[in-house]
Each structure stands twice: as C-alpha cells, then as structure tokens.
Design a protein around this motif. Structure first.
Motif, PDB file in Angstrom:
ATOM      1  N   VAL A 279     -12.742  28.289  -7.862  1.00  0.00           N
ATOM      2  CA  VAL A 279     -13.079  29.409  -6.992  1.00  0.00           C
ATOM      3  C   VAL A 279     -13.038  28.951  -5.540  1.00  0.00           C
ATOM      4  O   VAL A 279     -13.426  27.819  -5.211  1.00  0.00           O
ATOM      5  N   ASP A 280     -12.566  29.835  -4.665  1.00  0.00           N
ATOM      6  CA  ASP A 280     -12.558  29.550  -3.240  1.00  0.00           C
ATOM      7  C   ASP A 280     -13.989  29.258  -2.777  1.00  0.00           C
ATOM      8  O   ASP A 280     -14.900  30.079  -2.959  1.00  0.00           O
ATOM      9  N   THR A 281     -14.200  28.102  -2.204  1.00  0.00           N
ATOM     10  CA  THR A 281     -15.550  27.691  -1.813  1.00  0.00           C
ATOM     11  C   THR A 281     -16.168  28.621  -0.786  1.00  0.00           C
ATOM     12  O   THR A 281     -17.395  28.742  -0.714  1.00  0.00           O
ATOM     13  N   SER A 314      -9.373  33.729  -7.195  1.00  0.00           N
ATOM     14  CA  SER A 314      -9.642  34.874  -6.323  1.00  0.00           C
ATOM     15  C   SER A 314     -11.007  35.503  -6.542  1.00  0.00           C
ATOM     16  O   SER A 314     -11.379  36.421  -5.811  1.00  0.00           O
ATOM     17  N   GLY A 315     -11.751  35.042  -7.548  1.00  0.00           N
ATOM     18  CA  GLY A 315     -13.066  35.640  -7.742  1.00  0.00           C
ATOM     19  C   GLY A 315     -13.617  35.451  -9.135  1.00  0.00           C
ATOM     20  O   GLY A 315     -13.292  34.482  -9.834  1.00  0.00           O
ATOM     21  N   ILE A 316     -14.442  36.424  -9.583  1.00  0.00           N
ATOM     22  CA  ILE A 316     -15.144  36.335 -10.863  1.00  0.00           C
ATOM     23  C   ILE A 316     -15.096  37.693 -11.549  1.00  0.00           C
ATOM     24  O   ILE A 316     -15.133  38.741 -10.888  1.00  0.00           O
ATOM     25  N   THR A 317     -14.985  37.669 -12.876  1.00  0.00           N
ATOM     26  CA  THR A 317     -15.008  38.892 -13.682  1.00  0.00           C
ATOM     27  C   THR A 317     -15.994  38.692 -14.819  1.00  0.00           C
ATOM     28  O   THR A 317     -15.932  37.677 -15.521  1.00  0.00           O
ATOM     29  N   VAL A 318     -16.895  39.656 -15.008  1.00  0.00           N
ATOM     30  CA  VAL A 318     -17.882  39.599 -16.076  1.00  0.00           C
ATOM     31  C   VAL A 318     -17.725  40.855 -16.921  1.00  0.00           C
ATOM     32  O   VAL A 318     -17.801  41.975 -16.396  1.00  0.00           O
ATOM     33  N   GLU A 347     -13.504  42.758  -2.689  1.00  0.00           N
ATOM     34  CA  GLU A 347     -13.695  44.031  -3.373  1.00  0.00           C
ATOM     35  C   GLU A 347     -14.536  43.820  -4.618  1.00  0.00           C
ATOM     36  O   GLU A 347     -14.276  42.911  -5.413  1.00  0.00           O
ATOM     37  N   LEU A 348     -15.548  44.656  -4.782  1.00  0.00           N
ATOM     38  CA  LEU A 348     -16.400  44.618  -5.969  1.00  0.00           C
ATOM     39  C   LEU A 348     -16.087  45.832  -6.830  1.00  0.00           C
ATOM     40  O   LEU A 348     -16.204  46.973  -6.370  1.00  0.00           O
ATOM     41  N   THR A 349     -15.668  45.587  -8.076  1.00  0.00           N
ATOM     42  CA  THR A 349     -15.276  46.662  -8.991  1.00  0.00           C
ATOM     43  C   THR A 349     -16.263  46.749 -10.145  1.00  0.00           C
ATOM     44  O   THR A 349     -16.634  45.729 -10.733  1.00  0.00           O
ATOM     45  N   VAL A 350     -16.665  47.979 -10.474  1.00  0.00           N
ATOM     46  CA  VAL A 350     -17.573  48.224 -11.591  1.00  0.00           C
ATOM     47  C   VAL A 350     -16.953  49.307 -12.457  1.00  0.00           C
ATOM     48  O   VAL A 350     -16.620  50.387 -11.964  1.00  0.00           O
ATOM     49  N   GLU A 351     -16.773  49.029 -13.752  1.00  0.00           N
ATOM     50  CA  GLU A 351     -16.171  49.996 -14.672  1.00  0.00           C
ATOM     51  C   GLU A 351     -16.960  50.031 -15.975  1.00  0.00           C
ATOM     52  O   GLU A 351     -17.415  48.994 -16.467  1.00  0.00           O
ATOM     53  N   ALA A 361     -15.581  40.758  -8.887  1.00  0.00           N
ATOM     54  CA  ALA A 361     -15.558  40.551  -7.437  1.00  0.00           C
ATOM     55  C   ALA A 361     -14.342  39.701  -7.114  1.00  0.00           C
ATOM     56  O   ALA A 361     -14.176  38.612  -7.672  1.00  0.00           O
ATOM     57  N   THR A 362     -13.480  40.200  -6.274  1.00  0.00           N
ATOM     58  CA  THR A 362     -12.251  39.476  -5.937  1.00  0.00           C
ATOM     59  C   THR A 362     -12.114  39.358  -4.430  1.00  0.00           C
ATOM     60  O   THR A 362     -12.523  40.254  -3.670  1.00  0.00           O
ATOM     61  N   PHE A 363     -11.509  38.255  -4.014  1.00  0.00           N
ATOM     62  CA  PHE A 363     -11.254  37.984  -2.603  1.00  0.00           C
ATOM     63  C   PHE A 363      -9.789  37.591  -2.444  1.00  0.00           C
ATOM     64  O   PHE A 363      -9.160  37.125  -3.398  1.00  0.00           O
TER      65      PHE A 363
END
Length: 374
Positions: A279-281, A314-318, A347-351, A361-363
C-alpha cells in the motif's frame, strides 16, 4: 428473541416450509383419497391431515406449544375412528406427524411420552381385530406393526433434529456474545487511547499547577511560564481528543489489520487477507481509519460469517457477507471518512447487494496523481 438468532430461524423456517409442506400435504391428500369411501370418511381423515399440517407450520414458527393439545386431540381421535369405522390404516398419518413433533420438545419425560405414543398407536390398531374378519396377521401388520413402527422411527429421528436446532441456537447465541465481546474490546481500546492522550497530560498539568502554587509569591515569571505550558498542553489534548473521537488520530494500517483479524476471529468470523501489492505509505493512516471503522460496522450491523480484506497498491477493499436485506442505518463514521478520503484525492465506495457489503478506499497510484498532504 435475540436479534442475531432471528434471521437464522426465519431462514430455517422458510426452508422447512418450502421443502416439507408440499410432500406432507401430498401424503395426507393421498391418505384421504385412497381410504375415503364416503364424504364423512373424507372429512374425518382430512381433519387429521389439517391438524398435522397446522402443527408442522406452528413447529417451524417455534409456537407449537399453544396448538399442540388441540392438534393431538384431533389426530388422536381420528386414529380410532379410522381403525374401527373407516377401515383406514392411513388414519394414523396425522398422529404420527403431530406426535413426532410434540414429544421431542417436551421439557420432561420425553422417553416415556415416546413409548406411550407408540403404545397408544399399537393398542388402538389392535382393536381392529374386534371388528374385522380379515386374516389376523394382515390386520396386525397394517394396523399395529406399520403404524406403530412409523411413529417410533419418525419420533426417534426428531430427537437428533431437535438437538440440531438447539446447537444452531447455541452457536448463534455464542456468536452474538463473541461479537459483543469484540465490540467491548474495541471500546476498551478506545478508552485506552483516550487515557494515553489525557492521562499523561493531566498528570503533567497537576504537577505544574502544584509547582505554580509554590512559586506564585516568589517567582511570578516562572509561574507565568508554567501557566503558558499548561495552556498549550490542554489545547493540544483537546485537539487530540477531537481527532480520536472523529477517527482522525494517526493510525497504523498494519496494526489495524492485525487488530481487525483478532476482532473478527474472536467473533467467530472467518477472515482472509490478500496482499496484492504494498500500500502507498502516504495513504497508510487513512486506510487504517477506514479499516477500523469498517470492522466496527461489520461487528455491529452485520451477521457476517466471512470477511475478505484485499490490500493493493491503490488502496483497500473489505467485503463481508451477512448484510441485512433492509437498508443499513446511516453510517456516520464512513460518511466522515469519505470526505477525508476525497480531500486526499481518493474515493471511498460503499455497496450493499445480495447480502454482501463492500467498503473500498482507493487512491491514485504513485506517479499518476499526487495525494494532498494531510
């Protein structure tokens, strides 16, 4: 009824109704059609079948106790009428079903009740010998051996069935307690963070106030300096407390990942972590906050059995299962984080779809679009 157990009970009830009611109704209808010779015979036999289906429907709803006496009386009366009047070996159908449902759920004397039920069916069936001139062995086979054997076998099978439902409830209750414990541990950790912020500051402030009291008459300049430091400490503590309250305190993603795994495992939830890339620090702190808030939401609002956490460059997905079919309540924590992630060019995505809940959350990848300094 515990809120975590209710959805499981509804699913089991629906499964039982869909899978078993049609064959049970078809079997009862076959008994009525085959053994009825008059409309009165059909009414008597149908009443036993209807009582059995009512008992089964109430059993799936875990409300059999209120209807059990009525259903037992009806089916217990249909059986002797079927033996002595209608000449119907199938008249035991209703009593077989109702008895096998009621006996295993008695609080006491279940074994004695099972023996009594089998004995009643056999004894009533044997009375057919008083009114029939058929071969004795045929009568005993049709009215004693087969009905009593069916009652014994089906009732015996219902005992492990009851134990299965008991184990399901115990597991659900245990899972609920584990989730509550996990949330409690999270609260304890929050309290620990709060103590770390305020405890040291208050202790230092206490010492400085004590020193200022001693110097108030002899060294006013020193007292003024101490008061300025106290003011600065208190201001900084207020700021850190606000950051903690709004999940804005600096976090470490690796530490939060380990904490999330421990919380999920403590709640009986399977967790899988996939590391596709480092992950990007620069996003480490925000992603730690997203993971912490998502973990809390899963424990509080879902009935998850498994969680998958994916870390990429680019981020994390849960992703978790067990999301309710109804819309979730407004998740204020994620709403706040969405703004902070957006401020950092992310961008924070919730589905929520088909019982699954996704938080991502992706950057921008390094070199494509610089993140704003936090």
């Amino acid at each position: 009824m515990p809120e975590h157990t209710e959805p499981t009970r509804r699913r089991l009830r629906k499964l039982n109704l869909v899978m078993l009611v049609p064959p049970l109704a078809a079997g009862g209808a076959a008994v009525v059609v085959v053994d009825s010779r008059t409309w009165w015979d059909a009414v008597i036999l149908a009443s036993g079948v209807v009582a059995a289906l009512v008992a089964f429907e109430r059993w799936t709803a875990r409300d059999l106790s209120r209807f059990a006496p009525f259903c037992l009386i009806v089916t217990a009366a249909v059986w002797p009428l079927g033996v002595l009047v209608i000449d119907s070996p199938g008249a035991s159908y209703g009593l077989t079903l109702v008895g096998s449902l009621v006996v295993p759920y008695l609080k006491r004397y279940r074994a004695a009740a099972a023996v009594g039920l089998v004995g009643y069916v056999a004894a009533v069936g044997a009375t057919r010998l008083l009114v029939s001139s058929d071969d004795v062995s045929d009568v005993l086979l049709q009215y004693v051996v087969l009905p009593a054997g069916a009652v014994a076998v089906i009732t015996g099978l219902m005992f492990p069935n009851k134990r299965f439902y008991d184990v399901v409830e115990e597991l659900q209750e245990s899972r609920k307690r584990e989730a509550e414990l996990a949330v409690f541990r999270e609260r304890v950790r929050f309290a620990s963070d709060l103590h770390d912020i305020q405890g040291h500051t208050l202790h230092v402030v206490k010492l400085k106030i004590a020193l200022a009291r001693k110097l108030v008459r002899t060294d006013p300049d020193r007292v003024d300096s101490e008061l300025r430091e106290i003011y600065s400490l208190v201001s900084d503590t207020i700021k850190q407390t606000k950051e903690l309250a709004y999940a804005q305190r600096r976090l470490n993603l690796s530490a939060e990942l380990e904490n999330a795994k421990n919380l999920f495992e403590a709640a009986g939830i399977r967790v899988r972590v996939d590391r596709e890339a480092e992950v990007d620090t620069r996003a480490d702190e925000l992603l730690g906050q997203v993971l912490r808030e998502t973990t809390t939401n899963i424990l509080r609002h879902a009935q998850a059995t498994q969680v998958k956490i994916t870390l990429s460059g680019s981020g994390i997905t849960v992703v978790n299962d067990g999301a309710p079919q109804t819309p979730l309540p407004e998740l204020h924590g994620l709403a706040t984080l969405r703004d902070r992630v957006a401020d950092s060019a992310g961008e924070l995505t919730v589905e929520q779809t088909d019982g699954r809940f996704l938080t991502a959350a992706t950057f921008p990848r390094p070199g494509t679009a610089p993140m704003e300094d936090r």
